[in-house]
Structures are given as C-alpha cells and as structure tokens.
Scaffold this active site. Structure first.
Site, PDB file in Angstrom:
ATOM      1  N   SER A   1       0.739  -1.298  -0.036  1.00 51.26           N
ATOM      2  CA  SER A   1      -0.288   0.394   0.075  1.00 51.26           C
ATOM      3  C   SER A   1       1.049   1.291  -0.178  1.00 51.26           C
ATOM      4  CB  SER A   1      -1.078  -0.252   0.691  1.00 51.26           C
ATOM      5  OG  SER A   1      -1.890   0.900   1.568  1.00 51.26           O
TER       6      SER A   1
ATOM      7  N   TYR B   1      -2.347  -1.081  10.903  1.00 53.97           N
ATOM      8  CA  TYR B   1      -2.064  -1.608   8.856  1.00 53.97           C
ATOM      9  C   TYR B   1      -1.071  -0.899   7.942  1.00 53.97           C
ATOM     10  CZ  TYR B   1      -4.049  -0.992   4.502  1.00 53.97           C
ATOM     11  OH  TYR B   1      -4.361  -1.512   3.213  1.00 53.97           O
TER      12      TYR B   1
HETATM   13  P1  NAD Z   1     -11.766  -5.646   0.009  1.00 55.03           P
HETATM   14  O1  NAD Z   1     -12.222  -5.183   1.382  1.00 55.03           O
HETATM   15  O2  NAD Z   1     -12.926  -5.878  -1.500  1.00 55.03           O
HETATM   16  O3  NAD Z   1     -11.098  -6.453   0.143  1.00 55.03           O
HETATM   17  C1  NAD Z   1     -10.375  -7.099   0.648  1.00 55.03           C
HETATM   18  C2  NAD Z   1     -10.579  -8.606   1.107  1.00 55.03           C
HETATM   19  O4  NAD Z   1      -9.910  -9.157   2.445  1.00 55.03           O
HETATM   20  C3  NAD Z   1     -12.085  -9.128   1.711  1.00 55.03           C
HETATM   21  O5  NAD Z   1     -12.798  -9.038   1.184  1.00 55.03           O
HETATM   22  C4  NAD Z   1     -12.227 -10.711   2.477  1.00 55.03           C
HETATM   23  O6  NAD Z   1     -12.384 -11.461   2.143  1.00 55.03           O
HETATM   24  C5  NAD Z   1     -10.558 -10.471   3.016  1.00 55.03           C
HETATM   25  N1  NAD Z   1     -10.289 -10.662   4.213  1.00 55.03           N
HETATM   26  C6  NAD Z   1      -9.661  -9.524   5.326  1.00 55.03           C
HETATM   27  N2  NAD Z   1     -10.259 -10.266   6.758  1.00 55.03           N
HETATM   28  C7  NAD Z   1     -10.327 -11.858   5.928  1.00 55.03           C
HETATM   29  C8  NAD Z   1      -9.417 -12.468   7.063  1.00 55.03           C
HETATM   30  N3  NAD Z   1     -10.051 -12.693   8.580  1.00 55.03           N
HETATM   31  N4  NAD Z   1      -9.970 -13.902   6.401  1.00 55.03           N
HETATM   32  C9  NAD Z   1     -10.052 -14.010   5.662  1.00 55.03           C
HETATM   33  N5  NAD Z   1      -9.968 -13.170   4.316  1.00 55.03           N
HETATM   34  C10 NAD Z   1     -10.517 -11.943   5.540  1.00 55.03           C
HETATM   35  O7  NAD Z   1     -11.009  -4.565  -0.335  1.00 55.03           O
HETATM   36  P2  NAD Z   1      -9.795  -4.056  -0.753  1.00 55.03           P
HETATM   37  O8  NAD Z   1      -9.692  -3.023  -0.170  1.00 55.03           O
HETATM   38  O9  NAD Z   1     -10.174  -4.660  -2.340  1.00 55.03           O
HETATM   39  O10 NAD Z   1      -8.290  -4.671  -0.059  1.00 55.03           O
HETATM   40  C11 NAD Z   1      -7.806  -5.671  -0.817  1.00 55.03           C
HETATM   41  C12 NAD Z   1      -6.123  -5.178  -0.197  1.00 55.03           C
HETATM   42  O11 NAD Z   1      -5.638  -4.177  -0.954  1.00 55.03           O
HETATM   43  C13 NAD Z   1      -5.929  -5.080   0.884  1.00 55.03           C
HETATM   44  O12 NAD Z   1      -4.809  -6.035   0.669  1.00 55.03           O
HETATM   45  C14 NAD Z   1      -5.867  -3.789   1.179  1.00 55.03           C
HETATM   46  O13 NAD Z   1      -4.849  -4.067   2.484  1.00 55.03           O
HETATM   47  C15 NAD Z   1      -5.005  -2.876   0.218  1.00 55.03           C
HETATM   48  N6  NAD Z   1      -5.225  -1.615   0.423  1.00 55.03           N
HETATM   49  C16 NAD Z   1      -6.306  -1.077  -0.571  1.00 55.03           C
HETATM   50  C17 NAD Z   1      -5.874   0.022  -0.613  1.00 55.03           C
HETATM   51  C18 NAD Z   1      -7.408   0.895  -1.274  1.00 55.03           C
HETATM   52  O14 NAD Z   1      -7.564   1.923  -0.859  1.00 55.03           O
HETATM   53  N7  NAD Z   1      -8.315  -0.056  -0.977  1.00 55.03           N
HETATM   54  C19 NAD Z   1      -5.060   0.518  -1.003  1.00 55.03           C
HETATM   55  C20 NAD Z   1      -4.282   0.322   0.005  1.00 55.03           C
HETATM   56  C21 NAD Z   1      -4.057  -1.229  -0.377  1.00 55.03           C
END
Ligand code: NAD
Ligand code: MG
Length: 294
Positions: free
Chosen positions: A186, A199
C-alpha cells in the site's frame, strides 16, 4: 485506434454519502458502486492456461484481478469470508462467464490450518498452481494508539502478514520455475496515516517481505513482486477503514484529485504474472494516482 482518455477525469470525483458497514464490508452495499472492469476489461490470452489463487477476491481489488485473470485465460481459485457469500457469488459468476474454472473457497485467514488447506484445495481442484496473489487485508482506523486493542493488532498482523507467510509456505510444493507470487502492499507502507499505525506497519512488512522473498526464490525461477495501491474505492473503506470525515472525501488528496477504482489495478497484476514481466522480480508497482512511493 484506441481512444485517448484523460486519467484525471476517467472516473468522476465521487459524491460519497455517509455510510458505515460492519467489517468486512460488502461490495453489494457500497455507495456509489465500484468498477471492477466488468464492462471494460478485454483479455488477450496473456495468462492462458495459468492456475491462479487470489485471496479475498469476493470484492474490491481482488475481484477486479479475478475478472482480468479469467479474461486473460487463467483458471481462478479465490477465498472469501462466510459473511461475504453474496459478493463471492458475483465473482464466481464473472469468472465462469469468461469461460474459466472458478473455485470459491470460504474461510478465515487467521487460521494457519485454513491457510494450508486452501492452498491444497486450490491446487487439487485447479490441477496445480502457478500464480499466488496475496490480496486479502484488514484495515481498521483508530485515532489514538492508547485505544488500539491487542486483538485488533494481532488480527491485522495475522491476516495481512502471517497468512501471507503461511500461504506462500504451503504453495512452495506446487510453484514451478516461471510461477509468480504477487503481494498487495500500500501507499501506507511509505506514507503512513496517523490513524492506521497497525495497518500501515503490516504494509511495510509486506513490501519488505516481497523483496526478501524475491531474492530467496529467484534460485527456483519464481518471481515475487507487489502492487502498492493508493486510495481505491472498495468495501474496506466504509467498514471502519476510514473516519467518516475522510470517507466522504475519499481519494481527493491524490494528485489525480479522485479515488482509484479496482479496475485500474488489474493491469499491474496481469503484467506481473505475465511472460512480459520475465525480468521483473522484487519490484513494487505503485498504482496510487501519482502519490510517490520512494
Ligand atoms: P476488500 O474489502 O474488497 O478486500 C479485502 C478482502 O480481504 C475482503 O474481501 C475479505 O475477503 C478479505 N479478508 C479480510 N479479513 C479476512 C480474514 N480474516 N480472513 C479471510 N479473508 C479476509 O478491499 P480492497 O481494498 O480490495 O483490499 C484488497 C487489498 O488491497 C488489501 O490487502 C488492502 O490492504 C489493499 N489496499 C487497499 C487500498 C484501498 O484504498 N482500497 C489501498 C492500499 C492497499
Ligand atoms: Mg469482501
């Protein structure tokens, strides 16, 4: 000829209403809707015959990657939590509509046993494994470190960091030369927000692990890279990922002046797994709307 599109206005600056979901959020309840490339991603056979595992691909970035991978010809196993069945059904349908095998696997990544079993189930059902995408993540905003409870600290590190170690460890018996591991770090690894200490620290660990693992696994012909998203509109944000005052303006601080959509991440994950990236390992691709990561 392809149309020239201004990236700053490709998606509008969203009018985000106040909203709160329990954790993890659901794409089905996100307002406004996110774009995962359902209508736009065009495959070109770049991952034909590949077998990919993506954690947390029911929604958000993972779903966008699942759609892109399936349209590029990969069969896809993906994980989701029990409360995310409705979202998972949509991802399942989208992979199948691309004509590929889809393997949904439900469970909680805080369990080491589940992390091992999910890799076995993915490899057994797909008939092998060439691509592992560690994408699932937990993000809960807490203003003050004195209110950061140990359970949250441990769960965030377990989902974001330990599960990634357990999954890679279990996948090693399947990954052959030419295989690829892609982690999701991230912008927070480089520019941590005051309210995301736990985080952001996990994302720093993921960036570091990516480089170390890349240097370990290149001897086996396995490439390891990561993607560093900036502010992307997904259910992670309204499910306690941001305080309300930041949520309603989500993404406006990026140089593009808008949040990114999950669809805008897919290309980076496709590239890193593809043959075109054969000389790329230990790399972190920023998809941040212009926020620098170095
Ligand atoms: P999202 O909520 O759509 O996806 C995250 C997924 O993590 C969830 O759908 C869930 O299935 C899974 N998850 C969470 N806790 C869990 C657990 N205990 N067991 C199994 N699965 C679990 O959100 P996203 O933003 O698409 O996130 C995807 C990745 O991108 C993550 O690693 C997040 O940190 C990273 N990210 C997101 C952003 C943003 O702005 N959205 C920015 C930087 C990094
Ligand atoms: Mg989800």
């Amino acid at each position: 000829m392809t149309k020239l599109i201004d990236p700053t206005t490709k998606y509008p600056v969203m009018d985000i209403p106040e909203q709160r979901q329990s954790e993890p959020g659901l794409d089905n309840e996100l307002k406004p809707k996110a774009d995962h490339g359902e209508q736009s991603y065009q495959g070109n056979g770049r991952l034909a015959g590949r077998k990919a595992l993506i954690t947390g691909a029911d929604s958000g970035i993972g779903r966008a990657v699942a759609i892109a991978y399936a349209r590029e010809g990969a069969d896809v196993a993906f994980t989701y939590l029990p409360s995310e069945q409705d979202d998972a059904k949509d991802t399942l349908r989208l992979i199948k509509e691309a004509g590929q095998v889809a393997v949904p696997i439900m469970g909680d990544l805080t369990s080491e046993v589940f992390c091992r079993e999910l890799v076995e189930q993915a490899a057994d059902t797909l008939g092998g494994l060439d691509i592992v995408i560690n994408n699932a993540g937990k993000q809960v905003h807490i203003d003050d470190i004195s209110e950061l409870e140990t359970k949250q600290l441990v769960d965030t590190f377990t989902v974001n960091v330990f599960a990634m170690f357990w999954i890679v460890k279990a996948a090693m018996k399947y990954l052959k030369p030419g295989s690829s591991i892609i982690n999701t770090t991230s912008i927070q690894a480089y520019s941590p927000s005051a309210g995301l200490l736990d985080y952001a620290a996990t994302k720093g660990a993921i960036a570091n692990f990516t480089k170390g693992l890349a240097s370990q696994l290149i001897e086996k012909g396995i490439r390891v890279n990561a993607v560093a998203p900036g502010p992307i509109w997904t259910p992670l944000q309204p499910s306690y990922g941001q305080p309300m005052e930041k949520l309603v303006k989500f993404g406006r601080e990026s140089p593009m002046g808008r949040a990114g959509q999950p669809a805008e991440l897919a290309g980076a994950y496709v590239f890193l797994a593809s043959e075109e990236a054969s000389y790329v390992t230990g790399e972190i691709i920023a998809v941040t709307g212009g926020m620098p990561i170095s």
